[in-house]
Scaffold this active site. Structure first.
Site, PDB file in Angstrom:
ATOM      1  N   SER A 272      45.271  39.108  36.078  1.00  0.00           N
ATOM      2  CA  SER A 272      45.325  39.409  34.649  1.00  0.00           C
ATOM      3  C   SER A 272      45.005  38.165  33.838  1.00  0.00           C
ATOM      4  O   SER A 272      45.469  37.065  34.142  1.00  0.00           O
ATOM      5  CB  SER A 272      46.711  39.946  34.262  1.00  0.00           C
ATOM      6  OG  SER A 272      47.718  39.018  34.615  1.00  0.00           O
ATOM      7  N   LYS A 278      42.678  29.795  26.227  1.00  0.00           N
ATOM      8  CA  LYS A 278      43.909  29.264  26.811  1.00  0.00           C
ATOM      9  C   LYS A 278      43.946  29.413  28.318  1.00  0.00           C
ATOM     10  O   LYS A 278      44.730  28.726  28.985  1.00  0.00           O
ATOM     11  CB  LYS A 278      45.119  29.962  26.184  1.00  0.00           C
ATOM     12  CG  LYS A 278      45.292  29.641  24.710  1.00  0.00           C
ATOM     13  CD  LYS A 278      46.576  30.234  24.176  1.00  0.00           C
ATOM     14  CE  LYS A 278      46.787  29.833  22.719  1.00  0.00           C
ATOM     15  NZ  LYS A 278      48.059  30.378  22.171  1.00  0.00           N
ATOM     16  N   GLU A 279      43.156  30.325  28.850  1.00  0.00           N
ATOM     17  CA  GLU A 279      43.067  30.532  30.300  1.00  0.00           C
ATOM     18  C   GLU A 279      41.607  30.332  30.705  1.00  0.00           C
ATOM     19  O   GLU A 279      40.822  31.278  30.707  1.00  0.00           O
ATOM     20  CB  GLU A 279      43.557  31.932  30.663  1.00  0.00           C
ATOM     21  CG  GLU A 279      45.007  32.163  30.284  1.00  0.00           C
ATOM     22  CD  GLU A 279      45.426  33.615  30.405  1.00  0.00           C
ATOM     23  OE1 GLU A 279      46.622  33.871  30.618  1.00  0.00           O
ATOM     24  OE2 GLU A 279      44.572  34.505  30.284  1.00  0.00           O
ATOM     25  N   ASP A 308      42.094  41.399  29.137  1.00  0.00           N
ATOM     26  CA  ASP A 308      42.645  42.125  28.000  1.00  0.00           C
ATOM     27  C   ASP A 308      42.056  41.665  26.678  1.00  0.00           C
ATOM     28  O   ASP A 308      42.329  42.280  25.648  1.00  0.00           O
ATOM     29  CB  ASP A 308      44.167  41.962  27.972  1.00  0.00           C
ATOM     30  CG  ASP A 308      44.882  43.237  27.599  1.00  0.00           C
ATOM     31  OD1 ASP A 308      44.330  44.320  27.871  1.00  0.00           O
ATOM     32  OD2 ASP A 308      45.988  43.164  27.040  1.00  0.00           O
ATOM     33  N   LYS A 500      50.889  45.061  25.532  1.00  0.00           N
ATOM     34  CA  LYS A 500      50.626  43.724  26.092  1.00  0.00           C
ATOM     35  C   LYS A 500      50.238  43.773  27.584  1.00  0.00           C
ATOM     36  O   LYS A 500      49.434  44.601  27.994  1.00  0.00           O
ATOM     37  CB  LYS A 500      51.844  42.827  25.859  1.00  0.00           C
ATOM     38  CG  LYS A 500      52.246  42.694  24.402  1.00  0.00           C
ATOM     39  CD  LYS A 500      53.422  41.762  24.240  1.00  0.00           C
ATOM     40  CE  LYS A 500      53.797  41.576  22.774  1.00  0.00           C
ATOM     41  NZ  LYS A 500      54.340  42.812  22.162  1.00  0.00           N
ATOM     42  N   LYS A 501      50.816  42.855  28.367  1.00  0.00           N
ATOM     43  CA  LYS A 501      50.421  42.725  29.768  1.00  0.00           C
ATOM     44  C   LYS A 501      50.802  43.959  30.576  1.00  0.00           C
ATOM     45  O   LYS A 501      50.052  44.380  31.472  1.00  0.00           O
ATOM     46  CB  LYS A 501      51.075  41.484  30.384  1.00  0.00           C
ATOM     47  CG  LYS A 501      50.743  41.265  31.857  1.00  0.00           C
ATOM     48  CD  LYS A 501      51.453  40.050  32.414  1.00  0.00           C
ATOM     49  CE  LYS A 501      51.174  39.889  33.908  1.00  0.00           C
ATOM     50  NZ  LYS A 501      51.872  38.705  34.473  1.00  0.00           N
ATOM     51  N   ASP A 525      48.789  36.012  38.467  1.00  0.00           N
ATOM     52  CA  ASP A 525      48.301  35.460  37.214  1.00  0.00           C
ATOM     53  C   ASP A 525      46.971  34.767  37.469  1.00  0.00           C
ATOM     54  O   ASP A 525      46.653  34.403  38.608  1.00  0.00           O
ATOM     55  CB  ASP A 525      49.314  34.475  36.632  1.00  0.00           C
ATOM     56  CG  ASP A 525      50.529  35.196  36.063  1.00  0.00           C
ATOM     57  OD1 ASP A 525      50.456  36.422  35.849  1.00  0.00           O
ATOM     58  OD2 ASP A 525      51.561  34.523  35.842  1.00  0.00           O
ATOM     59  N   ASP A 741      58.420  42.277  33.825  1.00  0.00           N
ATOM     60  CA  ASP A 741      58.512  42.130  35.278  1.00  0.00           C
ATOM     61  C   ASP A 741      59.929  42.388  35.783  1.00  0.00           C
ATOM     62  O   ASP A 741      60.130  43.135  36.742  1.00  0.00           O
ATOM     63  CB  ASP A 741      58.029  40.733  35.692  1.00  0.00           C
ATOM     64  CG  ASP A 741      58.601  39.631  34.807  1.00  0.00           C
ATOM     65  OD1 ASP A 741      59.436  39.942  33.944  1.00  0.00           O
ATOM     66  OD2 ASP A 741      58.226  38.457  34.989  1.00  0.00           O
TER      67      ASP A 741
END
Length: 1036
Positions: A272, A278-279, A308, A500-501, A525, A741
């Site tokens: 994801s 940022k990633e 996403d 969201k996630k 991740d 989670d």
């Protein structure tokens, strides 16, 4: 009567008769036929058919007289046996021995073969046979007659040749010499704490009742919090896997699998990501490459990435990664590379040639390193390349629009000009359906179409071997297939809650079910890559072992790279991952922590386990199987159905917990549910395996993907698909919390599933963690806020079903309660300063009772911590860093989380969080540059206030005591001791505020000065000096 085979005599020297024979004798035969003993016995002679020119062909050993090694006797019954063994020095003498052995072997002549079969397997039990027949050891060469392959009672040669059944996993208990004292000390400390609190309550401080009251309330809460934390740690365990047994059972030729093709179930790996800023795409690409190169059957593995943000930068970076994988993946298989993340592999400090034996390794590594460097350059250049391409296409569109406008306006442009949308373009000259660089309607982060692109096709069923010239590399004899990979970006539209996630993960669950339908799902991740290429097989050992059908997920520990050597802010979090999680594995299983977790797809769909227990009583001490209600018609249908059909029937119908019903309107998706359940069952190769599947059931190839299948996969990731369904409520990842989670794992445990904690010798996964103080505190804030949400929701463990074990319930209760400890912790951190300001203390005086209780509590806590360090394997420095950051996070992030959680519950104010940045600092020469960056945040206020107030209090308290007429040194020492305890724990925070080389930001000086002045003036107002009158005048 059948004649016995010709006997071969074995002569032994008489000297060997003077001592008892050894348990096992080894000997070798010379070319002349003599047997030379290698067991310190005299020489032995073997002649006749046993003679050979090779000195090392035959060996003579002591063997138990099993049916294939029966000593010959003169009785007729013995000669009828199908196996024969030669008599020797330890074999007895003549008919007497034969008659005795005949009686002892009578069990073999019975028709009850089950007496000799192992209780858990169908193999012949040699040890049990020896015990029941009182068989003795003798010298001989055993052989099996080829004339008849069956003994009386149905025991055949195959019973002795079959490999015994082996479990895939085993429990490794913590040594009793560590665990027993650990439990005993916990009980002792509980008793001491009880008596201490009783003493504190019954002995108030009449001089400072307010100090006494505050301290009593805080200490009672701390005791309660410690009990919640320590009780789930009473039964820690370790586990071990047997990869060789997994290989023999699922990947070796057998009657049900003649070709030796893998019979392992399919695995879908989810990655994801949401923001390429940022990633970084290069980090995500390296994670993908480590997945594609994992050591698992290629045709059974599928990889998915959920973007996403719908960013074209991520899309094209993944396309570049797949192209590079065509060389990287075979290279890893050829040279057994570890780790299989290219960035980590090429940055390892150790010698890369260690244990490498192929002559072309250095040449191959040099070539693939150059290719990887070029790959990184292409990834780094993608943003500029995409923007330049967009400018060119937009300019072309603008010229086209101007030409059309001139044609319509008589060769003249309209006065208003021509308006052209600044679109983002793909390489094939079409509009990117996701987010554009200049957001427009239908092309922004919260408003874009669903995207699904299969970048790597479904691999062939049979291996595809490479040739001698595969891009300058020799892949002869190496399988060059690459697992299937798909890029997924779910549809987003205004007015929909996309959750969201958790919503992104549920979209991938549905899409992957349509495309590959792996029975198990591994989620990672984008910055967590596979460090151990056999990690999936390690987890599969637990899923495919006995009782594996009750396991909902396998949680792996999180390991991090790029952490500063001192681990200033406890980023490794080893106390939690190696202590708490290992202890929970001894109960009902560890909690789900968001990444590095392998799920059973069927459990993720909200179904109940095939078997579960219910626990009743005050402490859950009464255990009983959970009742599964099934109607008579369902039972009759199940009994009349075929094996495959019966395997796909629902496993249970619990009236209290219910079953998921609303999966959506996709019949293609719902048809995959029973298939995933069946394929996730363990192998039914043993009578103790319940709810298993027959061997060889998963050898068929996957059906090819066609256009209708892909269209259906796109439909199930649409934003409207979840309307009027149970997705996010009972099915898939659970919505309504920023820590989805923990909630998702709790709901599975609440249905009776159990989880497993898998610690591998080589770390399974590795990732990055924020080493900057601000980022670290915001990460902790997000976790703590989710815990507060859990406490005020229906997911509170106090409302759990009876299927949750008592201590597991306590652990989940602690998850929701621990942030509230921050309220009492903040008060307690100010108590030493208040004592120094007032000249009072929390007790009347430092008498022997208080000091004795304090000493006992401290000593027992120290011993408990040392034993916990012993069984968990963590270091003392790691334990101390965890204690320090517990105080730092408790007085900052946890307190803010309680406030935010209460605002959400009471006022309905939603909480939004930003992604934790995975990018490194700007200083490329220092990999720990982020550690020294000071980014001011409101979370700094409370810890900084505590530090300043305690420092000011030490100065004021010392001054008062020194200049007082009757100094009370005991109270001063008590206050200073506790203030120093607070300041010692706050040292990493203070060091973080100093930045690099003591460059403290100006706001820190300003805030410290304001706090110091405010505290001093406030205390002077509250407690003025004795020589100042109430009117403000000075008395003479």
């Amino acid at each position: 009567m059948a004649s016995s085979p010709p006997k071969k005599t074995l002569n032994s020297q008489s000297s060997s008769l003077s001592r008892p024979p050894q348990a096992v004798k080894f000997g070798r035969r010379t070319s002349s036929g003599r047997i030379v003993s290698l067991s310190r016995d005299d020489d032995m002679d073997v002649s006749g058919d046993y003679s050979s020119q090779n000195d090392y062909i035959n060996y003579t050993v002591l063997m138990p007289p099993t049916p294939d090694n029966q000593p010959a006797g003169s009785s007729g019954s013995t000669s009828e046996s199908k196996g024969d063994a030669n008599r020797g020095g330890g074999g007895g003498d003549g008919p007497k021995m034969g008659n005795k052995l005949e009686r002892r072997l009578s069990v073999m002549k019975s028709n009850n073969k089950s007496m000799l079969l192992r209780s858990q397997t169908g193999d012949f039990d040699h040890n049990r046979w020896l015990f029941e027949s009182k068989g003795k050891y003798g010298i001989g060469n055993a052989f099996w007659s080829e004339e008849d392959d069956t003994y009386d009672g149905g025991v055949s040669k195959s019973d002795f040749l079959d490999k015994p059944w082996k479990p895939l996993t085993r429990k490794v208990n913590v040594p009793a010499k560590v665990l027993s004292p650990y439990r005993l000390l916990i009980v002792i400390r509980l008793v001491i704490v009880f008596f201490f609190l009783w003493w504190r309550v019954t002995n108030p401080n009449e001089d400072a009742m307010w100090l006494w009251g505050l301290s009593i309330v805080c200490e009672i809460w701390f005791a309660f919090s410690w009990i919640l934390d320590i009780l789930p740690k009473l039964n820690p365990i370790n586990r071990a896997t047997d990869l060789a047994a997994l290989h023999d059972k699922f990947e070796q030729p057998s009657p049900s699998n003649p070709t030796g093709r893998s019979d392992l179930p399919g695995v879908d790996v989810f990655v994801s990501t949401a923001d390429p800023e940022k990633e970084p795409p290069l980090v995500t690409a390296n994670t993908l490459l480590s997945i594609l190169a994992v050591d698992y059957p290629i045709e059974k593995l599928s990889a998915y990435i959920s973007d996403d943000g719908g960013a074209i930068l991520t899309f094209e970076a993944m396309a570049e990664a797949v192209r590079f994988a065509e060389y990287w993946v075979p290279f890893c298989r050829k040279h057994d590379i570890e780790p299989r993340n290219p960035d980590s592999y090429f940055n390892i400090k150790k010698d890369p040639t260690k244990n490498k034996k192929r002559q072309d390794f250095v040449k191959d590594r040099r070539w693939i390193k150059r290719e990887y460097d070029e790959f990184k350059v292409r990834i780094n250049g993608l943003p500029e390349q995409i923007k330049k391409r967009a400018e060119q296409f937009n300019m072309r569109e603008e010229l086209k629009e101007k030409r059309i406008a001139r044609e319509k306006n008589g060769g003249v442009l309209p006065p208003d000009g021509v308006e052209v949308v600044k679109a983002t373009w793909m390489a094939d000259g079409t509009h990117w359906p996701g987010t554009w660089f200049e957001p427009k309607p239908d092309h922004s982060k919260g408003d874009h179409a669903g995207i699904l692109q299969i970048m790597s096709k479904v691999p062939e069923l049979e291996p595809v071997m490479g040739g001698p010239n595969e891009g300058a590399l020799d892949f002869t004899g190496i399988d060059i297939r690459v697992p299937m990979f798909a890029y997924v970006s779910r549809e987003k539209r205004p007015g929909f809650d996309h959750n969201k996630k958790a919503g992104a993960m549920n979209g991938m669950v549905r899409a992957s079910a349509i495309l590959s339908n792996g029975a198990f799902i591994l989620n990672l991740d984008c910055d967590h890559y596979i460090y151990n290429s056999k990690a999936i097989k390690e987890g599969m050992c637990f899923m495919m072992d006995r009782g594996g059908d009750r396991v909902c997920y396998i949680q792996f520990p999180q390991r991090f790279e790029g952490i500063d050597p001192s681990d200033r802010y406890a980023n490794h979090n080893t106390v939690f991952f190696d202590g708490n999680m290992r202890a929970l594995d001894g109960l009902q299983g560890p909690v789900y922590v968001g990444t590095g977790c392998m799920f059973r797809r069927y459990a993720l769909y909200g179904f109940n386990p095939p078997r579960a227990n219910e626990y009743s009583g005050v402490f859950g001490q009464e255990k009983a199987p959970a009742m599964h209600v099934r109607t008579q018609s369902q039972a009759s249908q199940t009994s009349q159905a075929s094996d495959l059909e019966s395997d796909t029937q629902p496993l249970n119908d619990d009236p209290d917990l219910g079953l998921p019903k609303k999966f959506g309107n996709s019949t293609m998706f719902t048809d995959t549910i029973p298939v995933a359940e069946y394929q996730g069952r363990p192998l039914a190769d043993h009578m103790s395996v319940k709810n298993g599947r027959p061997p060889g059931a998963l050898l068929l190839p996957r059906p090819p993907l066609d256009a209708p299948t892909v269209a259906e996969a796109i439909a199930v990731i649409s934003c409207w698909y979840e309307d009027n369904t149970e997705w996010g409520d009972r099915i898939g990842w659970i919505y309504g919390s920023v820590t989805e989670d923990v909630v998702t794992g709790y709901r599975m445990h609440n249905r009776g599933w159990r989880s497993i904690y898998c610690i591998t010798k080589r770390d399974a996964f590795r990732g990055t963690a924020p080493i900057n103080l601000t980022d670290r505190l915001h990460q902790v804030l997000r976790w703590a806020t989710g815990s507060v949400e859990i406490f005020f929701s229906k997911n509170n463990a106090m409302f759990a079903t009876r299927r949750l074990k008592f201590l597991q319930r306590v652990a989940y209760l602690n998850v929701g309660i621990y942030p509230f400890t921050s309220i009492f912790l903040v008060v307690y951190c100010f108590l030493p300063a208040l004592c120094l300001f007032s000249g009072k203390f929390i007790v009347q005086s430092l008498d022997i009772h208080f000091l004795s209780y304090l000493l006992c509590i401290t000593v027992t806590l120290t011993l408990i911590s040392l034993l916990e360090v012993k069984w968990s394997g963590i270091g003392l420095e790691e334990w101390w860093r965890n204690e320090q950051f517990w105080l730092i996070g408790g007085t900052s992030a946890h307190l803010a989380a309680v406030v935010q959680g209460l605002l959400k519950v009471i006022a309905g104010i939603e909480i939004s969080f930003t992604l934790t940045s995975k990018s490194a600092g700007e200083d490329e020469d220092d990999i720990f540059a982020d550690l020294y960056i000071v980014k001011w945040t409101g979370l700094f206020i409370m810890p900084l206030t505590i530090i300043v107030v305690n420092l000011v209090a030490i100065v004021i308290g010392a001054s008062r005591t020194i200049y007082s007429v009757i100094p009370q040194w005991g109270k001063l020492l008590g206050g200073i001791f506790f203030s120093l305890w607070v300041l010692t724990h706050m040292y990493p925070f203070a060091k973080g505020l100093m930045g690099r080389r003591g460059k403290v930001p100006t706001i820190v000086y300003v805030w410290s000065g304001l706090v110091s002045i405010t505290v001093s003036l406030l205390w002077i107002t509250i407690s003025p000096p004795d020589d100042v009158s109430g009117s403000g005048g000075i008395s003479v």
